[in-house]
Design an enzyme around this catalytic site. Structure first.
Site, PDB file in Angstrom:
ATOM      1  N   TRP A 162       0.886  -1.260   0.059  1.00 30.05           N
ATOM      2  CA  TRP A 162       0.068   0.151  -0.068  1.00 30.05           C
ATOM      3  C   TRP A 162       0.893   1.269   0.037  1.00 30.05           C
ATOM      4  O   TRP A 162       0.585   2.181   0.829  1.00 30.05           O
ATOM      5  CB  TRP A 162      -1.069  -0.137   1.222  1.00 30.05           C
ATOM      6  CG  TRP A 162      -1.811  -1.198   1.292  1.00 30.05           C
ATOM      7  CD1 TRP A 162      -1.878  -2.062   2.473  1.00 30.05           C
ATOM      8  CD2 TRP A 162      -2.840  -1.610   0.387  1.00 30.05           C
ATOM      9  NE1 TRP A 162      -2.637  -3.198   2.216  1.00 30.05           N
ATOM     10  CE2 TRP A 162      -3.278  -2.913   0.901  1.00 30.05           C
ATOM     11  CE3 TRP A 162      -3.096  -1.367  -0.876  1.00 30.05           C
ATOM     12  CZ2 TRP A 162      -4.171  -3.832   0.237  1.00 30.05           C
ATOM     13  CZ3 TRP A 162      -4.002  -2.213  -1.498  1.00 30.05           C
ATOM     14  CH2 TRP A 162      -4.529  -3.200  -0.950  1.00 30.05           C
ATOM     15  N   THR A 164       2.131   4.465  -1.273  1.00 31.20           N
ATOM     16  CA  THR A 164       2.217   5.471  -2.527  1.00 31.20           C
ATOM     17  C   THR A 164       3.251   5.799  -3.092  1.00 31.20           C
ATOM     18  O   THR A 164       4.185   6.169  -2.555  1.00 31.20           O
ATOM     19  CB  THR A 164       1.341   6.708  -2.146  1.00 31.20           C
ATOM     20  OG1 THR A 164      -0.087   6.578  -1.413  1.00 31.20           O
ATOM     21  CG2 THR A 164       0.936   7.855  -2.991  1.00 31.20           C
ATOM     22  N   GLN A 303     -38.496  19.483  -0.630  1.00 36.52           N
ATOM     23  CA  GLN A 303     -37.829  19.453   0.667  1.00 36.52           C
ATOM     24  C   GLN A 303     -36.859  18.279   0.793  1.00 36.52           C
ATOM     25  O   GLN A 303     -35.924  18.345   1.352  1.00 36.52           O
ATOM     26  CB  GLN A 303     -38.982  19.437   1.740  1.00 36.52           C
ATOM     27  CG  GLN A 303     -39.573  20.972   2.089  1.00 36.52           C
ATOM     28  CD  GLN A 303     -40.484  20.819   3.419  1.00 36.52           C
ATOM     29  OE1 GLN A 303     -40.385  19.917   3.885  1.00 36.52           O
ATOM     30  NE2 GLN A 303     -40.921  22.134   3.717  1.00 36.52           N
ATOM     31  N   SER A 338      -7.644  15.462  23.385  1.00 38.89           N
ATOM     32  CA  SER A 338      -8.602  14.737  23.002  1.00 38.89           C
ATOM     33  C   SER A 338      -8.663  14.071  21.720  1.00 38.89           C
ATOM     34  O   SER A 338      -9.648  13.859  21.278  1.00 38.89           O
ATOM     35  CB  SER A 338     -10.135  15.475  23.353  1.00 38.89           C
ATOM     36  OG  SER A 338     -10.203  16.257  24.278  1.00 38.89           O
ATOM     37  N   GLY A 364     -29.469  10.793  -9.455  1.00 37.04           N
ATOM     38  CA  GLY A 364     -30.356   9.586  -9.809  1.00 37.04           C
ATOM     39  C   GLY A 364     -29.386   8.785 -10.826  1.00 37.04           C
ATOM     40  O   GLY A 364     -28.238   8.564 -10.654  1.00 37.04           O
ATOM     41  N   GLU A 388      -4.237   5.522   6.252  1.00 32.75           N
ATOM     42  CA  GLU A 388      -3.821   6.403   7.274  1.00 32.75           C
ATOM     43  C   GLU A 388      -4.322   6.235   8.513  1.00 32.75           C
ATOM     44  O   GLU A 388      -4.848   7.174   9.254  1.00 32.75           O
ATOM     45  CB  GLU A 388      -3.760   7.741   6.861  1.00 32.75           C
ATOM     46  CG  GLU A 388      -2.596   8.052   6.012  1.00 32.75           C
ATOM     47  CD  GLU A 388      -1.901   9.368   5.806  1.00 32.75           C
ATOM     48  OE1 GLU A 388      -1.385   9.725   6.979  1.00 32.75           O
ATOM     49  OE2 GLU A 388      -1.600   9.796   5.074  1.00 32.75           O
TER      50      GLU A 388
END
Length: 408
Positions: A162, A164, A303, A338, A364, A388
């Site tokens: 994998w 690149t 809508q 965090s 569509g 990643e």
């Protein structure tokens, strides 16, 4: 330290418009062709190099932008143009970040210029970490680097996957195991210089998306590199391994992993790429909904379509905010208490995948054809919940950071 702001300054706006023009005029017209060819778009990379968009100087300028927004703005505009070509242009950056994160000043000055080449002879670089049996689980890595003290050389053996630009790169940055007993803490990063014997390209992958970006295996068979190609140097490695061994016995400070240092630095930038893809698909869907007439009126008058577009735009803006916050924090030296970097990549990747799917739905049957770009954008977006760090791994990182526990 620059204050956090949501307003781009004049220079940043100029750069954004410049990149947007290249993406619109050069990348988009070529996108379908190179997606079909599944080949590296060397002519497009060269055009980028000619105007300075593919160069060490440009990316260094953006990387050291004191607001932290230079790289995410660049990534969003390029990937708005096309993700496959965009990754071909910025893929070298992951290897460059690997050197910046782990190398000495001398190594940065020596090797990063060789990763890009120049406008007359463009080059690319590859960062090689994942292996057939070691993707998210970096502790399962098997590629070995053994030091030959008599010759001051490292000998590398193993197979990377994998990667690149793997195999076609001028410079490869390879993560390898130097002390198997330490697991992921026993890894180090190495430069494999151009034309080094023993390095070869293995399988080139035929992918679902980002097909203009070259992805392949890299095979290392008794690859000998000089001692100075160890990123950070031998003394620094020995000190880090000694700390890791001591910690393994008694517990103590966390020791940084070479591959993880690269991924931590690049996650917000990858999130910005996903934002660019999502924004591109949204814009196609919005334009289509305003002009596509069914039952005597544009479909956006319904809508069901209008609310869907409202949600798509809201999600895109929220993802960008997370990316910009993490990018600013990284530049300002604020710790990700965090896991803000993982948050930005997780949410942006999921948004890209969902928004491109919704764009196809709004178009569509036309959305399912290659006459419109949203099907390609949807294929490209799929990788952003995988590479990643998969979305599941990002959630694991976030949960561990928040709880302080070793959640499995």
């Amino acid at each position: 330290m620059a204050e956090f702001t949501l307003e781009l300054n004049e220079d940043q706006q100029t750069v954004r418009e410049w990149i947007h023009g290249f993406a619109a005029d050069v990348m988009r017209p070529a996108a379908a062709e190179w997606d079909e060819r599944e080949e590296t778009p060397w002519p497009v990379i060269q055009e980028a190099a000619k105007i300075g968009l593919y160069s060490l100087d440009f990316y260094a300028q953006q990387y050291f932008d004191p607001t932290g927004l230079g790289i995410p703005v660049t990534m969003e505009e390029l990937f708005w143009g096309d993700a496959g070509i965009g990754l071909s242009i910025v893929g070298t950056g992951l290897a460059a970040v690997g050197v910046l994160a782990n190398g000495t000043e001398e190594q940065v000055g020596t090797w990063i210029p060789q990763m890009y080449g120049d406008a007359n002879d463009v080059k690319v670089a590859a960062f090689c970490s994942s292996e057939p049996d070691a993707g998210s689980d970096v502790s399962a890595m098997r590629t070995r680097a053994v030091y030959d003290e008599a010759k001051d050389e490292w000998v590398l053996n193993g197979t990377k996957t994998w990667a690149t630009n793997g195999g076609i790169a001028n410079v490869h940055v390879v993560v390898a195991v130097v002390d198997p007993e330490l697991g992921s803490k026993g890894h180090a990063s190495f430069i494999v210089p151009p034309n080094t014997p023993g390095l070869s390209q293995g399988q080139k992958f035929k992918k679902h998306g980002i097909r203009a970006s070259h992805t392949a295996e890299v095979v290392l068979e008794d690859v000998r590199i000089p001692g100075h190609c160890l990123l950070g140097g031998k003394e620094k490695l020995d000190e880090r391994l000694a700390r890791a061994r001591e910690r393994a016995k008694t517990g103590g400070e966390r020791v940084r992993n070479a591959a993880m240092a690269t991924f931590e630095a690049s996650r917000p930038a990858v999130g910005a790429q996903a934002v660019g893809i999502a924004r591109a698909a949204f814009e196609v869907a919005l334009d289509y909904a305003k002009t596509r007439v069914q039952f005597g009126r544009p479909i956006i008058d319904n809508q069901g379509v209008a609310f869907q577009l409202a949600d798509m735009r809201t999600q895109i803006d929220a993802a960008r905010l997370l990316v910009w916050r993490a990018s600013w924090m990284a530049t300002a030296g604020k710790p990700f208490t965090s896991a803000e970097g993982s948050m930005s990549k997780l949410y942006a990747g999921e948004v890209a995948k969902s928004v491109t799917a919704q764009a196809m739905q709004i178009l569509g049957g036309n959305g399912f054809t290659r006459e419109y770009p949203v099907e390609r954008m949807h294929r490209d977006a799929a990788i952003y919940t995988i590479f990643e760090g998969t979305s599941e791994i990002q959630r694991l990182v976030i949960a561990r950071t928040l709880s302080g526990m070793s959640i499995r």
